[in-house]
Design an enzyme around this catalytic site. Structure first.
Site, PDB file in Angstrom:
ATOM      1  N   GLU A  28      -1.604 -12.447  -3.939  1.00  0.00           N
ATOM      2  CA  GLU A  28      -2.916 -12.367  -4.563  1.00  0.00           C
ATOM      3  C   GLU A  28      -3.228 -10.891  -4.769  1.00  0.00           C
ATOM      4  OE1 GLU A  28      -2.850 -16.130  -2.223  1.00  0.00           O
ATOM      5  OE2 GLU A  28      -2.744 -14.083  -1.497  1.00  0.00           O
ATOM      6  N   ALA A  74       0.837  -1.202   0.000  1.00  0.00           N
ATOM      7  CA  ALA A  74       0.000   0.000   0.000  1.00  0.00           C
ATOM      8  C   ALA A  74       0.873   1.253   0.000  1.00  0.00           C
ATOM      9  CB  ALA A  74      -0.912   0.011   1.223  1.00  0.00           C
ATOM     10  N   TYR A 124       3.492  -5.516 -10.400  1.00  0.00           N
ATOM     11  CA  TYR A 124       4.027  -6.844 -10.120  1.00  0.00           C
ATOM     12  C   TYR A 124       4.697  -7.442 -11.364  1.00  0.00           C
ATOM     13  CZ  TYR A 124       1.048  -6.196  -6.038  1.00  0.00           C
ATOM     14  OH  TYR A 124       0.442  -5.699  -4.912  1.00  0.00           O
TER      15      TYR A 124
END
Length: 186
Positions: free
Chosen positions: A132, A99, A144
């Site tokens: 995930e 985050a 990612y």
């Protein structure tokens, strides 16, 4: 302390800032709990973060922004820009959350956090990293993929608030040393 530093100018202040990444400590818990509330419908509480931080099988890194003072007699200010957490399971890391505060997005904080986690996996001689991510979170998926993760599956109904599937992603690089890797080949 992770050694990568990056300079970025934020649109709000136009002051140059220094971004660095380090291991999270107790003093960071309040800011990280606030970040969780800003970013996630089901946020980790300050107590949950503190309990995980105290456990040996969790690792957390924070991206810290240092803003230079305009006054010679004032200290530079520091604040948390983002964080990443991961759980160590056997010889793999499983990312729990990534985050970044909205005011610090698009300045490289998440990328540097991912690099710190990758360096940690290499240092600890781990097999890989898995995570995930919501199938609709295109920005995170791009981050990612940029850091070497590949799509490997779907977890149906993994998220709630709102209900959504999760994309499973893994690093493709084996972080174990070559000698250790040769031991496990058949």
């Amino acid at each position: 302390r992770f050694s990568v530093q990056r300079y970025c100018t934020f649109q709000m202040s136009r002051l140059p800032v220094k971004l660095s990444v380090r291991r999270m400590c107790k003093a960071d818990l309040l800011a990280v709990a606030q970040l969780e509330k800003e970013c996630f419908a089901e946020a980790w509480s300050e107590n949950a973060l503190a309990e995980s931080l105290a456990e040996a099988n969790y690792v957390f890194f924070v991206a810290v922004v240092s803003k230079p003072s305009c006054m010679a007699d004032e200290k530079d200010t520091e604040e948390i820009a983002g964080y990443v957490g991961a759980y160590l399971a056997a010889d793999e890391l499983s990312i729990t959350n990534v985050a970044v505060f909205s005011s610090y997005r698009r300045c490289g904080a998440a990328n540097q956090l991912m690099k710190a986690l990758d360096a940690f996996a290499q240092e600890k001689n781990l097999y890989g990293i898995t995570l995930e991510v919501r199938v609709s979170n295109n920005a995170a998926i791009a981050l990612y993929e940029k850091n070497g993760y590949e799509k490997s599956g779907i977890r149906k109904g993994f998220y709630s608030k709102p209900k959504e599937d999760a994309l499973i992603m893994n690093t493709t690089e084996d972080h174990r040393t070559i000698l250790d890797h040769e031991k496990y080949q058949m």
